[in-house]
Motif scaffolding. Structure first.
Motif, short mmCIF file in Angstrom:
data_model
loop_
_atom_site.label_atom_id
_atom_site.label_comp_id
_atom_site.label_asym_id
_atom_site.label_seq_id
_atom_site.Cartn_x
_atom_site.Cartn_y
_atom_site.Cartn_z
N TYR A 270 -11.06 -9.74 -1.29
CA TYR A 270 -12.56 -9.67 -1.99
C TYR A 270 -12.36 -8.50 -2.72
N ALA A 271 -12.11 -8.16 -3.59
CA ALA A 271 -11.73 -6.40 -4.06
C ALA A 271 -12.43 -6.18 -5.43
N ARG A 272 -12.98 -5.38 -5.55
CA ARG A 272 -14.04 -4.41 -6.70
C ARG A 272 -12.84 -4.33 -8.01
N PRO A 273 -12.95 -4.37 -9.32
CA PRO A 273 -12.29 -4.34 -10.16
C PRO A 273 -11.38 -3.14 -10.96
N GLY A 274 -10.29 -3.92 -10.63
CA GLY A 274 -8.87 -3.20 -10.90
C GLY A 274 -8.18 -3.01 -9.22
N GLN A 275 -9.03 -3.64 -8.44
CA GLN A 275 -8.66 -3.09 -7.03
C GLN A 275 -7.73 -4.63 -5.90
N ARG A 276 -7.57 -5.73 -6.88
CA ARG A 276 -7.12 -6.59 -6.23
C ARG A 276 -5.22 -5.90 -5.49
N CYS A 277 -5.02 -6.96 -4.21
CA CYS A 277 -4.09 -6.58 -3.99
C CYS A 277 -2.83 -7.12 -4.60
N HIS A 278 -1.39 -5.96 -5.24
CA HIS A 278 -0.94 -6.48 -5.87
C HIS A 278 0.63 -7.22 -5.16
N HIS A 279 0.45 -6.84 -3.92
CA HIS A 279 1.48 -7.55 -3.35
C HIS A 279 0.90 -9.13 -3.55
N ASN A 280 0.21 -8.86 -2.72
CA ASN A 280 -0.21 -10.65 -2.72
C ASN A 280 -0.23 -10.99 -3.33
N LEU A 281 -0.65 -11.06 -4.83
CA LEU A 281 -1.12 -11.56 -6.19
C LEU A 281 0.41 -12.61 -6.35
N ASN A 282 1.58 -11.20 -5.75
CA ASN A 282 2.76 -11.71 -6.19
C ASN A 282 2.86 -12.77 -5.25
N TYR A 283 2.71 -13.30 -4.69
CA TYR A 283 2.77 -14.22 -3.45
C TYR A 283 2.70 -15.51 -4.20
N TRP A 284 0.99 -15.18 -4.35
CA TRP A 284 -0.09 -16.30 -5.19
C TRP A 284 0.59 -17.01 -6.46
N GLN A 285 0.77 -15.71 -6.96
CA GLN A 285 1.52 -15.76 -8.28
C GLN A 285 3.21 -16.49 -8.29
N PHE A 286 2.89 -17.00 -7.28
CA PHE A 286 4.75 -17.57 -6.68
C PHE A 286 5.94 -16.62 -7.40
#
Ligand SMILES: C[S@@+](CC[C@H](N)C(=O)[O-])C[C@H]1O[C@@H](n2cnc3c(N)ncnc32)[C@H](O)[C@@H]1O
Ligand code: SF4
Length: 412
Positions: A270-286
Motif C-alpha cells: 500500500y503506498a501514497r502516490p509516488g511512493q511505490r517501492c521501485h525495488h519490489n516493483l521491478n520483481y513484479w514487473q519481471f
C-alpha cells in the motif's frame, strides 16, 4: 520464495566458458534487457522469530563476522560482474535477516564496495530492513549518511501482547520511536505489519492500523501471518483467526489505508502516490536482479535466455567457499515452457497488471503464448483487458492462485 527456483538445478561455476555460454544463440529473442536491481542478503538476527522461515540465523551483535561476510559479498559480486557488464543498477535492497544489526560503518563500506564496482542510477532507491530492536537514534541517522534512502521497519504490530506472542525482540514504544526516527531521517520509509495474529480480533487490528496510519507512513507492507513449514509455529501451531475473520481483516486494512491516502497497488503493498517501492516493483514487473549474500537468488536476462541462480544458504559455508575463491551458484536456464507462468505469477500480483507488450519484452515470447490462459481468465471474470492493459479483476485479485494457475505449463 522466488518462483521457479528449485526446478532442475545443476551446479555451475562462473567461469569464462560459462560467461560465453550466456551470449550464445538460444530459443528466445529479447529485444532489450529489463532494469536491473541488486539484492544483498544479511542473514543474522538477534533472535529467530517463531513464524519466520527466511534464511536468518541467531547471532549476538558482538559475534557478527562482519568483515569476513563483507569480503565474501565482494568476492561474489566480483565473480558476477561479467554477467551484468555495462548495465545500470536502479535499486538496491539490503534484506535479511536483520540488516540493521550491522553497524552503519559496515553498511557504508559495503555500499562503497558496490559503488566502486557497479554503475548506480542517479535516483537509485537504496532500502535497508531494520528491526526496531536495533533502534538507536544516531545509528539510524548514520545509515542515512551511509547512503540508505529508504528504511523498511519490521514493526509487525504495535500491541505488546501480540509482539510477545510473535516472539519479537522489541516492544510498542521501541517500534514507535523507530518509525518516528525513520520519518525524520530518511527520504521515505516502509512499515511491515502482519495481521491474523494468534488471538487477534478485528478491534485489535483496527487499533494497530490506527496507530500505524497516525505515523503517516508513505508505504506499508501488510502480510497475512502464514504458518510456514519447519518453523516453531509449525511445530506448536497457535490458534489464529478463521478465514472469514481474516477476510474481514483484509477489508478493514484496505478501507483504512484507502481513507488515509494509501492505495493498494500489490497484494501486500500500500503506498501514497509516488511512493511505490521501485525495488519490489521491478520483481513484479519481471525485471532482473542480482542477489549476493547467503541463499540469495538472481534472475538475469540475456539476448537469448533467462537464467536463475541461487547461492549457498548456510552463511558459514557461503563465507568459506567465497574466501577459498569458489564463488559458485546453483543455476538453471528458465525454459520456454515455464516463462509465461513465471511472468504471470509476478505481474498478476499488481493491481494495474501489465501492458501486453511488456510480456514479449521480458520473456522474449509472443503474446500468443498466454492467449489461451487469458481467454479462460476473461471467461471466468478473473481479468479485465483492453489494448493497453491486462489486469486482474476484483474477483481475480481475491482468487489470485486460481488466476495464476491458468498459466501453468501444460505438464502441471
Ligand atoms: C525479512 S523480514 C523484515 C525485517 C526484519 N527481519 C524484521 O522482522 O523486523 C520481512 C517481513 O516478512 C514478514 N514475514 C516474515 N515471516 C512471515 C510469515 N510467516 N507470515 C507473514 N509475514 C511474514 C514480516 O512482516 C517481516 O517484517
Ligand atoms: S527478525 Fe525478521 S528475519 Fe529475523 S527471524 Fe524475525 S522475522 Fe525473521
Amino acid at each position: 520464495m522466488i518462483p521457479g527456483a528449485g526446478v532442475a538445478m545443476a551446479f555451475g561455476a562462473l567461469t569464462p566458458r560459462d560467461i560465453q555460454h550466456y551470449a550464445r544463440p538460444g530459443s528466445l529473442q529479447l529485444a532489450a534487457l529489463p532494469p536491473l536491481s541488486l539484492y544483498v542478503h544479511l542473514p543474522w538476527c538477534l533472535k529467530k522469530c517463531p513464524y519466520c522461515d527466511f534464511n536468518s540465523h541467531e547471532m549476538g551483535v558482538t559475534d557478527l563476522p562482519e568483515q569476513r561476510y563483507l569480503d565474501a559479498l565482494m568476492a561474489y559480486l566480483e565473480a558476477a560482474l561479467p554477467l551484468i557488464w555495462g548495465r545500470t543498477v536502479h535499486s538496491i535492497f539490503f534484506g535479511g535477516g536483520t540488516p540493521s544489526l550491522f553497524p552503519p560503518e559496515a553498511i557504508d563500506r559495503l555500499l562503497g564496495g558496490v559503488r566502486a564496482r557497479l554503475q548506480l542510477a542517479p535516483d537509485c532507491e537504496i532500502t535497508l530492513e531494520a528491526n526496531p530492536g536495533t533502534f538507536e537514534k544516531d545509528r539510524f541517522r548514520a545509515f542515512r549518511q551511509a547512503g540508505i534512502t529508504r528504511l523498511s521497519v519490521g514493526v509487525q504490530s504495535f500491541n505488546d501482547v501480540f509482539l510477545n506472542r510473535l516472539g519479537r525482540v522489541h516492544d510498542r514504544a521501541q517500534a514507535i520511536a523507530a518509525v518516528e526516527e525513520a520519518a525524520q531521517a530518511f527520504d521515505t520509509f516502509n512499515l511491515d505489519i502482519m495481521y491474523a495474529l494468534p488471538g487477534q480480533t478485528l478491534a485489535d487490528l483496527q487499533q494497530d492500523m490506527a496507530t500505524a496510519l497516525a505515523l503517516a507512513p508513505p508505504h506499508i507492507s501488510i502480510y497475512h501471518l502464514t504458518i510456514e513449514p519447519n518453523t516453531w509455529f509449525a511445530k506448536y501451531p497457535p490458534v489464529t483467526p478463521d478465514d472469514d475473520t481474516a477476510y474481514a481483516m483484509l477489508d478493514l486494512i484496505t478501507d483504512m489505508t484507502g481513507q488515509a491516502g494509501l492505495q493498494r497497488y500489490e497484494v501486500s503493498a500500500y503506498a501514497r502516490p509516488g511512493q511505490r517501492c521501485h525495488h519490489n516493483l521491478n520483481y513484479w514487473q519481471f525485471g532482473d536482479y542480482l542477489g549476493i549474500g547467503a541463499g540469495s537468488h538472481s534472475k538475469l536476462s540475456f539476448a537469448h535466455r533467462v537464467v536463475r541462480q541461487v547461492r549457498f544458504r548456510e552463511p558459514r559455508l557461503y563465507m568459506e567457499q567465497a574466501l577459498a575463491g569458489h564463488c559458485l551458484a546453483q543455476e538453471e536456464e528458465v525454459s520456454r515452457a515455464d516463462l509465461p507462468f513465471e511472468f504471470m505469477l509476478n505481474a498478476l500480483r499488481l493491481k494495474d497488471g501489465f501492458a501486453p507488450e511488456r510480456f514479449s519484452e521480458r520473456t522474449g515470447l509472443a503474446i500468443t503464448a498466454i492467449q489461451a490462459g487469458l481467454a479462460e481468465a476473461e471467461r471466468k471474470g478473473l481479468i479485465v483487458r483492453d489494448f493497453n492493459r491486462i489486469r486482474p479483476s476484483v474477483r481475480g485479485f481475491d482468487f489470485l492462485n486460481d488466476l495464476q494457475s491458468l498459466f501453468l505449463p501444460p505438464s502441471h
